[in-house]
Design a protein around this motif. Structure first.
Motif, mmCIF file in Angstrom:
data_model
loop_
_atom_site.group_PDB
_atom_site.id
_atom_site.type_symbol
_atom_site.label_atom_id
_atom_site.label_comp_id
_atom_site.label_asym_id
_atom_site.label_seq_id
_atom_site.Cartn_x
_atom_site.Cartn_y
_atom_site.Cartn_z
ATOM 1 N N GLY A 196 0.904 -1.040 0.018
ATOM 2 C CA GLY A 196 0.207 0.170 0.197
ATOM 3 C C GLY A 196 0.890 1.010 0.352
ATOM 4 N N SER A 197 -0.402 2.141 0.551
ATOM 5 C CA SER A 197 0.549 3.904 0.586
ATOM 6 C C SER A 197 1.606 4.627 1.753
ATOM 7 N N TYR A 198 2.025 3.119 1.796
ATOM 8 C CA TYR A 198 3.099 3.239 3.189
ATOM 9 C C TYR A 198 4.808 2.448 3.137
ATOM 10 N N ALA A 199 5.629 2.975 4.384
ATOM 11 C CA ALA A 199 6.866 2.619 3.880
ATOM 12 C C ALA A 199 7.018 2.530 5.018
ATOM 13 N N LEU A 200 8.328 1.577 5.195
ATOM 14 C CA LEU A 200 9.264 1.051 6.457
ATOM 15 C C LEU A 200 8.580 2.589 7.827
ATOM 16 N N ALA A 203 2.284 -5.558 16.869
ATOM 17 C CA ALA A 203 1.676 -6.415 16.871
ATOM 18 C C ALA A 203 2.187 -6.581 14.662
ATOM 19 N N VAL A 204 1.430 -7.930 14.359
ATOM 20 C CA VAL A 204 1.384 -8.471 12.923
ATOM 21 C C VAL A 204 -0.831 -7.846 12.106
ATOM 22 N N VAL A 205 -0.603 -6.682 11.745
ATOM 23 C CA VAL A 205 -0.811 -6.740 10.496
ATOM 24 C C VAL A 205 -1.421 -7.627 9.554
ATOM 25 N N ASP A 206 -2.580 -7.792 8.618
ATOM 26 C CA ASP A 206 -2.572 -8.754 7.564
ATOM 27 C C ASP A 206 -3.207 -7.680 6.799
ATOM 28 N N SER A 207 -2.353 -6.361 5.439
ATOM 29 C CA SER A 207 -2.925 -5.539 5.651
ATOM 30 C C SER A 207 -4.391 -6.401 3.578
ATOM 31 N N SER A 208 -4.077 -7.675 3.715
ATOM 32 C CA SER A 208 -5.085 -8.180 3.063
ATOM 33 C C SER A 208 -6.586 -7.784 3.954
ATOM 34 N N VAL A 261 -3.522 2.268 7.392
ATOM 35 C CA VAL A 261 -3.981 3.776 7.180
ATOM 36 C C VAL A 261 -2.420 4.265 7.354
ATOM 37 N N PRO A 262 -1.830 5.008 6.133
ATOM 38 C CA PRO A 262 -0.531 6.126 6.614
ATOM 39 C C PRO A 262 -1.379 7.276 7.628
ATOM 40 N N ILE A 263 -0.567 8.011 8.565
ATOM 41 C CA ILE A 263 -0.946 9.164 8.803
ATOM 42 C C ILE A 263 0.152 10.091 8.948
#
Length: 150
Positions: free
Chosen positions: A92-96, A110-115, A120-122
């Motif tokens: 998506g539209s985020y990076a390390l 925490a692990v988040v499954d992006s699918s 959401v980038p802030i």
């Protein structure tokens, strides 16, 4: 590859909340998974309290999403610290290092499954408490959406 460790909540049983060492091994991530270092999270006074108290009968149903032991989480703000084995562009539209809102467990890492869950980038200037409380506001709007023809 990194191993991330820190505290995390677990509902071990009815009215039994504990802090455990939550371990996330970057090598075990699957495509689309992201590790978020949590800055702040919000507790749902409805869903999570019903799970903690055992009011939700599914807490005692093997295989249910909230079966004991249950690792709760609702919404959080944190920074992306690792990706699964796919290029960051596919996440998506985020990076390390980016600050994000995510639906994930109450834990330092925490692990988040992006699918399956939004990430959401802030901006770095956004107030984390306001962002996670907006998650609760979105829940209340669901009632209006489902109960009306708007």
């Amino acid at each position: 590859m990194s191993v991330f460790t820190g505290p995390g909540l677990v509902f071990a049983g009815e009215r039994d909340c504990r802090v455990e060492e939550a371990v996330v091994d970057e090598a075990a991530l699957t495509p689309g998974q992201v590790v978020v270092e949590v800055e702040v999270s919000v507790v749902s006074a409805g869903t999570e309290v019903a799970n903690f108290t055992g009011l939700d009968p599914l807490t005692r149903v093997p295989g249910s999403w909230n079966e004991f032991p249950h690792r709760p989480g609702y919404g959080a703000v944190g920074r992306v610290v690792a990706f699964g084995p796919v290029s960051p562009a596919s996440h998506g539209s985020y990076a390390l290092g980016d600050r994000v809102f995510a639906i994930c467990r109450h834990a330092r890492y925490a692990v988040v499954d992006s699918s399956q869950r939004p990430i959401v980038p802030i901006s770095g200037d956004d107030d984390a408490a306001t962002i996670v409380l907006a998650r609760m506001a979105s829940v209340s709007i669901t009632t209006l959406r489902k109960a009306s023809h708007v």
